[in-house]
Design an enzyme around this catalytic site. Structure first.
Site, short mmCIF file in Angstrom:
data_model
loop_
_atom_site.label_atom_id
_atom_site.label_comp_id
_atom_site.label_asym_id
_atom_site.label_seq_id
_atom_site.Cartn_x
_atom_site.Cartn_y
_atom_site.Cartn_z
N LYS A 162 0.80 -1.11 0.12
CA LYS A 162 -0.10 0.06 -0.07
C LYS A 162 0.81 1.27 -0.25
O LYS A 162 1.24 1.80 1.17
CB LYS A 162 -0.83 0.03 1.30
CG LYS A 162 -2.31 0.65 1.26
CD LYS A 162 -3.21 0.39 2.43
CE LYS A 162 -4.26 1.41 2.42
NZ LYS A 162 -5.23 1.82 1.24
C1 LIG Z 1 -6.28 0.28 -3.86
C2 LIG Z 1 -6.96 -0.36 -3.21
N1 LIG Z 1 -7.61 -1.45 -3.06
C3 LIG Z 1 -8.04 -1.92 -2.14
C4 LIG Z 1 -8.25 -1.44 -1.02
C5 LIG Z 1 -8.97 -2.23 0.09
O1 LIG Z 1 -8.32 -2.53 1.09
P1 LIG Z 1 -8.87 -2.94 2.48
O2 LIG Z 1 -10.33 -3.67 2.54
O3 LIG Z 1 -7.89 -3.76 3.41
O4 LIG Z 1 -9.10 -1.47 3.24
C6 LIG Z 1 -7.85 -0.28 -0.51
C7 LIG Z 1 -7.92 0.66 0.71
O5 LIG Z 1 -8.58 0.67 1.45
C8 LIG Z 1 -6.92 0.32 -1.76
O6 LIG Z 1 -6.54 1.56 -1.33
#
Ligand SMILES: Cc1ncc(COP(=O)(O)O)c(C=O)c1O
Length: 310
Positions: free
Chosen positions: A161
């Site tokens: 991330k």
């Molecule tokens: C690019 C991206 N994909 C998917 C998610 C979903 O991830 P999570 O469920 O861990 O928040 C996020 C952020 O929340 C994201 O920034």
């Protein structure tokens, strides 16, 4: 949302809890120049009936931060237990009695020039804000497939991330919104469906859930993991993790996004094709309800996913 007047917000910065106005970085900071950071987005839910604040899947979020840090050759400088303790302390210091969002960020903090990962010092901070719904969870979203391609694994790995990678998200989100849509859907560099600008995507076809697999340039979403678990365990629904073609979006019976920010938001149309009958579908609706019960501490059996603060 509580209705209280807040006087002071606190953040965690340079190993201390300080008023958020004091949590500032120098303009020479490496991460500010090059996007060399990685972060988490975590939600906490205030349950007024139980007078309790629940942090959702904290350990999983911090484990993913460790994973991002490894990819980016960074040092978190705190154990997972310490990170959990700090987050709990921040809730107490901010006296949150409403839904809130937490943004832990690990960033290259040296004041040095040269875009690289090695031999640049790291720092860790967390800020927190009150936050209700980020996208409308009731209305049904209108989406377009982006003209921007999702970052490929050998460009900026979406498994991390990584701060800099969000330029890709911002390009797609602005394109979609300025064209009158609510959200973008990315295709990956092979032309398969990847994810939204900041959320994972699921389709329903013939009673089965389908979602892009990890190798299709997605973030390993924690909400995605929750949805898969709830669908299988609580609803007995089969889940396929596999590549999805663009046209499969159009012919799906239901579609929805999931993520910490977006929570669980259903999709009404994609590229001007109405999905299913254009209403919240049975499966998306059932999972949405379960998800909100779980995060609010109202679903027995999911205590392990929650950290109660008070
Ligand atoms: C690019 C991206 N994909 C998917 C998610 C979903 O991830 P999570 O469920 O861990 O928040 C996020 C952020 O929340 C994201 O920034």
């Amino acid at each position: 949302m509580g209705g209280q007047i807040k006087t002071q917000e606190y953040a965690y910065f340079k190993r201390e809890i300080v008023p958020v106005e004091e949590a500032n970085i120098n303009i020479k900071t490496h991460a500010f120049q090059y996007g060399t950071g990685c972060f988490c987005g975590i939600r906490g839910y205030w349950n007024d009936e139980k007078q309790q604040f629940y942090l959702y899947r904290l350990k999983d979020h911090y484990e993913r931060l460790y994973q991002s840090a490894k990819i980016l050759m960074m040092n978190v400088g705190h154990s997972i237990e310490e990170l959990i303790d700090i987050t709990v302390s921040l809730v107490k210091k901010n006296q949150w009695k409403e839904h809130a969002y937490f943004r832990p960020i690990l960033y290259k903090s040296d004041l040095s020039i040269s875009p690289r990962l090695h031999d640049v010092g790291d720092d860790f901070a967390i800020y927190t804000i009150p936050l209700g719904d980020y996208l409308d969870v009731e209305k049904g979203l209108s989406c377009r497939v982006s003209s921007w391609t999702r970052l490929a694994e050998n460009m900026i790995p979406t498994r991390a991330k990584a701060s800099g990678g969000y330029i890709n998200s911002a390009l797609a989100k602005s394109e979609a919104m300025l064209d009158g849509y609510d959200e973008a859907i990315f295709l990956d560099s092979h032309g398969y469906v990847s994810e939204g600008s900041a959320e994972n995507i699921f389709l329903v076809r013939n009673g089965k859930l389908i979602t892009p697999q990890f190798s299709d340039s997605i973030l390993e979403g924690i909400t995605r993991r929750s949805v898969i678990h709830l669908a299988k365990k609580e609803l007995g629904i089969e889940v396929e993790e596999r590549s999805i073609g663009r046209s499969e979006l159009y012919v799906s019976d239901e579609a929805f996004f999931c993520g910490t920010g977006v929570q669980l938001s259903w999709i009404r149309e994609i590229d001007r094709r109405v999905i299913g009958d254009g209403k919240l579908g049975k499966i998306a609706g059932a999972i949405q309800k379960l998800y909100f019960d779980v995060v609010m501490g109202n679903q027995a059996g999911y205590e392990d996913w929650l950290t109660p603060v008070y």
